[in-house]
Motif scaffolding. Structure first.
Motif, PDB file in Angstrom:
ATOM      1  N   LEU A  24       0.812  -1.223   0.000  1.00 49.30           N
ATOM      2  CA  LEU A  24       0.000   0.000   0.000  1.00 49.30           C
ATOM      3  C   LEU A  24       0.841   1.268   0.000  1.00 49.30           C
ATOM      4  CD1 LEU A  24      -2.690  -1.093   2.632  1.00 49.30           C
ATOM      5  CD2 LEU A  24      -2.871  -1.167   0.133  1.00 49.30           C
ATOM      6  N   VAL A  25       1.871   1.319   0.841  1.00 48.36           N
ATOM      7  CA  VAL A  25       2.649   2.555   0.989  1.00 48.36           C
ATOM      8  C   VAL A  25       4.133   2.368   0.724  1.00 48.36           C
ATOM      9  CG1 VAL A  25       0.996   3.519   2.636  1.00 48.36           C
ATOM     10  CG2 VAL A  25       2.956   2.212   3.486  1.00 48.36           C
ATOM     11  N   GLY A  26       4.551   1.135   0.403  1.00 42.84           N
ATOM     12  CA  GLY A  26       5.967   0.891   0.146  1.00 42.84           C
ATOM     13  C   GLY A  26       6.766   0.743   1.429  1.00 42.84           C
ATOM     14  N   ILE A  27       8.080   0.849   1.300  1.00 35.55           N
ATOM     15  CA  ILE A  27       8.963   0.747   2.453  1.00 35.55           C
ATOM     16  C   ILE A  27       9.372   2.140   2.906  1.00 35.55           C
ATOM     17  CG2 ILE A  27       9.836  -1.483   1.675  1.00 35.55           C
ATOM     18  CD1 ILE A  27      12.396  -0.004   0.812  1.00 35.55           C
ATOM     19  N   GLY A  28      10.127   2.208   3.996  1.00 39.30           N
ATOM     20  CA  GLY A  28      10.686   3.483   4.418  1.00 39.30           C
ATOM     21  C   GLY A  28       9.877   4.220   5.463  1.00 39.30           C
TER      22      GLY A  28
ATOM     23  N   LYS B  74       7.352   6.457   5.556  1.00 43.79           N
ATOM     24  CA  LYS B  74       5.894   6.513   5.576  1.00 43.79           C
ATOM     25  C   LYS B  74       5.311   5.252   6.206  1.00 43.79           C
ATOM     26  CE  LYS B  74       4.013   8.088   1.849  1.00 43.79           C
ATOM     27  NZ  LYS B  74       3.475   8.173   0.468  1.00 43.79           N
ATOM     28  N   ASN B  75       5.829   4.110   5.806  1.00 45.18           N
ATOM     29  CA  ASN B  75       5.394   2.837   6.367  1.00 45.18           C
ATOM     30  C   ASN B  75       5.625   2.812   7.881  1.00 45.18           C
ATOM     31  OD1 ASN B  75       5.494   0.036   7.274  1.00 45.18           O
ATOM     32  ND2 ASN B  75       5.538  -0.567   5.124  1.00 45.18           N
ATOM     33  N   ALA B  76       6.820   3.235   8.303  1.00 44.42           N
ATOM     34  CA  ALA B  76       7.165   3.215   9.729  1.00 44.42           C
ATOM     35  C   ALA B  76       6.232   4.103  10.541  1.00 44.42           C
ATOM     36  CB  ALA B  76       8.611   3.663   9.922  1.00 44.42           C
ATOM     37  N   LEU B  77       5.963   5.307  10.053  1.00 46.98           N
ATOM     38  CA  LEU B  77       5.109   6.245  10.801  1.00 46.98           C
ATOM     39  C   LEU B  77       3.687   5.715  10.953  1.00 46.98           C
ATOM     40  CD1 LEU B  77       6.257   9.705   9.381  1.00 46.98           C
ATOM     41  CD2 LEU B  77       6.754   8.736  11.623  1.00 46.98           C
ATOM     42  N   ILE B  78       3.173   5.093   9.897  1.00 47.15           N
ATOM     43  CA  ILE B  78       1.803   4.558   9.966  1.00 47.15           C
ATOM     44  C   ILE B  78       1.720   3.436  10.993  1.00 47.15           C
ATOM     45  CG2 ILE B  78       0.018   3.306   8.696  1.00 47.15           C
ATOM     46  CD1 ILE B  78       0.875   4.853   6.198  1.00 47.15           C
ATOM     47  N   VAL B  79       2.688   2.513  10.957  1.00 46.08           N
ATOM     48  CA  VAL B  79       2.673   1.390  11.908  1.00 46.08           C
ATOM     49  C   VAL B  79       2.818   1.900  13.343  1.00 46.08           C
ATOM     50  CG1 VAL B  79       3.916  -0.664  12.690  1.00 46.08           C
ATOM     51  CG2 VAL B  79       3.525  -0.291  10.248  1.00 46.08           C
ATOM     52  N   LEU B  80       3.736   2.819  13.564  1.00 42.27           N
ATOM     53  CA  LEU B  80       3.936   3.353  14.913  1.00 42.27           C
ATOM     54  C   LEU B  80       2.695   4.092  15.394  1.00 42.27           C
ATOM     55  CD1 LEU B  80       7.616   4.650  14.576  1.00 42.27           C
ATOM     56  CD2 LEU B  80       6.838   2.597  15.764  1.00 42.27           C
ATOM     57  N   LEU B  81       2.043   4.810  14.503  1.00 42.91           N
ATOM     58  CA  LEU B  81       0.801   5.506  14.868  1.00 42.91           C
ATOM     59  C   LEU B  81      -0.272   4.504  15.298  1.00 42.91           C
ATOM     60  CD1 LEU B  81      -1.264   7.842  14.908  1.00 42.91           C
ATOM     61  CD2 LEU B  81      -1.545   7.518  12.446  1.00 42.91           C
ATOM     62  N   LEU B  82      -0.442   3.446  14.506  1.00 44.72           N
ATOM     63  CA  LEU B  82      -1.473   2.458  14.823  1.00 44.72           C
ATOM     64  C   LEU B  82      -1.210   1.783  16.168  1.00 44.72           C
ATOM     65  CD1 LEU B  82      -1.959   0.808  11.302  1.00 44.72           C
ATOM     66  CD2 LEU B  82      -3.443   2.464  12.432  1.00 44.72           C
ATOM     67  N   TYR B  83       0.056   1.505  16.463  1.00 42.05           N
ATOM     68  CA  TYR B  83       0.386   0.854  17.731  1.00 42.05           C
ATOM     69  C   TYR B  83       0.288   1.813  18.911  1.00 42.05           C
ATOM     70  CZ  TYR B  83       1.617  -3.786  16.217  1.00 42.05           C
ATOM     71  OH  TYR B  83       1.539  -5.082  15.750  1.00 42.05           O
ATOM     72  N   GLY B  84       0.560   3.081  18.668  1.00 40.97           N
ATOM     73  CA  GLY B  84       0.519   4.041  19.764  1.00 40.97           C
ATOM     74  C   GLY B  84      -0.873   4.502  20.124  1.00 40.97           C
ATOM     75  N   LEU B  85      -1.849   4.217  19.251  1.00 41.70           N
ATOM     76  CA  LEU B  85      -3.209   4.706  19.506  1.00 41.70           C
ATOM     77  C   LEU B  85      -3.843   4.075  20.743  1.00 41.70           C
ATOM     78  CD1 LEU B  85      -4.875   4.970  15.971  1.00 41.70           C
ATOM     79  CD2 LEU B  85      -4.230   6.819  17.519  1.00 41.70           C
ATOM     80  N   LEU B  86      -3.612   2.778  20.960  1.00 43.03           N
ATOM     81  CA  LEU B  86      -4.299   2.098  22.062  1.00 43.03           C
ATOM     82  C   LEU B  86      -4.025   2.748  23.412  1.00 43.03           C
ATOM     83  CD1 LEU B  86      -6.077  -0.145  23.148  1.00 43.03           C
ATOM     84  CD2 LEU B  86      -4.063  -1.620  23.247  1.00 43.03           C
ATOM     85  N   PRO B  87      -2.773   2.887  23.855  1.00 44.61           N
ATOM     86  CA  PRO B  87      -2.569   3.508  25.172  1.00 44.61           C
ATOM     87  C   PRO B  87      -3.035   4.962  25.235  1.00 44.61           C
ATOM     88  CG  PRO B  87      -0.468   3.153  24.042  1.00 44.61           C
ATOM     89  CD  PRO B  87      -1.499   2.431  23.263  1.00 44.61           C
TER      90      PRO B  87
END
Length: 515
Positions: free
Chosen positions: A71-75, A77-90
């Motif tokens: 969807l977004v490739g490597i690098g 952008k990918n890292a920021l999206i994953v970190l955002l999704l994981y940080g949302l819960l707490p």
């Protein structure tokens, strides 16, 4: 000490780690806080937002990085999206919980004094829920700093790159340095939030002294200065993209060495700036899509992998790839060009301890098949999945191993040393074959195809930098299988840095060309 010897490398990784983790933290804090407020005020949103963030948190982070690549490739952008999704819960949880736990009698008293919804939130809910919100922020901060270490797997950079490079090259000091860096940053980040946690509550409540306000503002200024310095340090490698080229590599010692040889050759002979994206997890599976969308410019590939895993072609009856035909298909299908072959064949093989080979008189794959029920077989995850590897191999030779062990590609030899397995898949240029006195068995039914190494580059890059083709073809047929094994040995066994090994190789190559 490795930190002093390679201070510029680690400063670069530290700067990248700071920018990625705190960039993600800033985005996560804002979005998580707003979602938490929305969930508090909207019972309908609560029924799907909270279960959704809970579900996202259950997905393994490595899998999440991989799922987003199409969807977004490597690098970054990918890292920021994953970190955002994981940080949302707490963040969402702590914001909602903090607001929900505000005492109703205090709210009613404020309403009785004529406070409107905005005033209730600003003067009652926010100050009283802030301790819980900041507690969630501390958890989020530590978690994101730690998770950023995994972003190196998809070429985003950061201190995780040192960890994975150390694992891939059997360099323990590199692993320790990267791990300690991540741990220390997580501890300092947690302390940074903790220093002004209570003071910020009083600032928001308008009960803080001038000294407490100064401490809060000073903390914010210090963070801004640190991040600004990190951005300035990182920026040169990202600037002037019209004159930059991105060289990628798979996560093996061999690929690190070859990537460095290519990068240094370009830097030595041209004014092109090279961005190194080495050790990308998943190898061809992730690198080729990134090449297709222009995120990466060139890397070393193997003919068998290119033919079967990229072009999805079946092998001819003799298991030999038609290189000319493969070049044509790459150009037609992907606008990429193979610049020839480097000179070595790094095909698959099977290896067992030489002592067992002598004991059972095993020299070939067929010999091993006769005694396979007495062997515990270990290989990387990819080997068990690929159509050209374990599945077809078992059909061809009728192996019936006592047990199978899937592991990271760089842990196979460790498992052999520890006695967990006594048969593994290997590559013909692996340095550990010599170091561990292993017997490489003959593929007597010619199951495995040839895996000759060559440089694959996007044609658009060759148009932009026409001097590259002649420069890089100087490497064609200059690295024999024995030479590649020697280079791998220097990195994996003698613990030399891939940069140093590549530099010495190029010096030797240049002297030979000048003779």
């Amino acid at each position: 000490m490795i930190l002093l010897d390679r201070k510029e490398y680690f400063l670069q990784l530290l700067s990248e780690h700071l920018l990625i983790s705190f960039g993600a933290l800033a985005i996560t804090t804002v979005i998580g806080f707003l979602l938490g407020v929305w969930v508090f005020y909207s019972a309908k949103s609560r029924t799907f937002i909270l279960p959704l963030v809970n579900f996202l948190y259950t997905i393994p982070s490595i899998a999440m990085f991989g799922l987003l690549i199409p969807l977004v490739g490597i690098g970054l952008k990918n890292a920021l999206i994953v970190l955002l999704l994981y940080g949302l819960l707490p963040m969402v949880r702590s914001t909602y919980t903090g607001l929900a736990e505000v005492r109703p009698d205090i709210v009613e008293a404020a309403k009785g004094m004529g406070a409107n919804k905005y005033q209730l939130f600003k003067d009652i809910y926010l100050p009283l829920s802030l301790p819980a919100i900041l507690s969630g922020l501390r958890i989020t901060t530590v978690m994101l700093v730690a998770l950023t270490g995994l972003a190196a797997l998809i070429g985003a950079g950061g201190l995780g790159q040192a960890i994975f490079r150390g694992l891939n090259t059997m360099n323990t000091p590199m692993i320790v340095a990267g791990s300690l860096g991540v741990s220390l940053m997580a501890i300092l980040s947690d302390q940074w939030v903790g220093v002004f946690e209570n003071r910020l509550v009083r600032v928001v409540s308008n009960n803080a002294s001038k000294r407490e306000k100064r401490i809060v503002y000073l903390n914010m200024v210090v963070l801004f200065v640190v991040l600004f310095a990190a951005a300035v340090y990182t920026w040169p490698s990202q600037s002037n993209k019209s004159n930059t080229i991105t060289v990628a590599s798979k996560p093996t010692s061999e690929q690190f060495i070859l990537g460095e040889i290519i990068a240094q050759l370009i830097e030595n002979e041209t004014d092109i700036k090279v961005i190194r994206k080495f050790g990308i997890g998943g190898g061809t599976t992730n690198i080729h899509p990134a090449m297709t969308n222009g995120e990466l410019d060139l890397y070393v590939e193997y003919t068998g992998t290119g033919w079967m895993n990229v072009l999805n072609e079946k092998l001819p009856s003799n298991n030999q790839v038609d290189f000319t035909l493969m070049q044509k298909k790459y150009q037609e299908n992907y606008n990429m060009k193979w610049l020839g072959l480097l000179g070595f064949n790094n095909t698959y093989a099977l290896a067992i301890p030489d002592s067992l080979a002598q004991k059972f008189n095993i020299n070939t794959f067929s010999n091993l098949a006769n005694y396979s029920n007495q062997f515990d077989f270990g290989a990387e995850f990819d080997f068990f999945e690929r159509s050209d590897a374990y599945k077809g191999l078992v059909k061809k030779y009728n192996f019936k191993f006592a047990s199978l062990h899937e592991m990271d590609i760089n842990l196979r030899y460790n498992a052999m040393v520890e006695g967990k397995v006594n048969a593994i898949d290997a590559f013909t240029t692996d340095a550990k074959i010599v170091a561990l006195n292993l017997k490489v068995l003959t593929d007597d039914k010619n199951y495995f195809p040839s895996y000759e190494a060559g440089i694959v580059v996007r044609e658009e890059v060759l148009e932009r930098f026409p001097q590259l083709e002649n420069l890089l073809t100087q490497l064609n047929q200059k690295i024999t299988t024995q030479k590649m094994m020697q280079l791998n040995y220097e990195v994996e066994v003698q613990k030399k840095d891939p940069q140093t090994v590549a530099k010495l190789f190029l010096q030797h190559l240049k002297s030979n060309l000048n003779e």
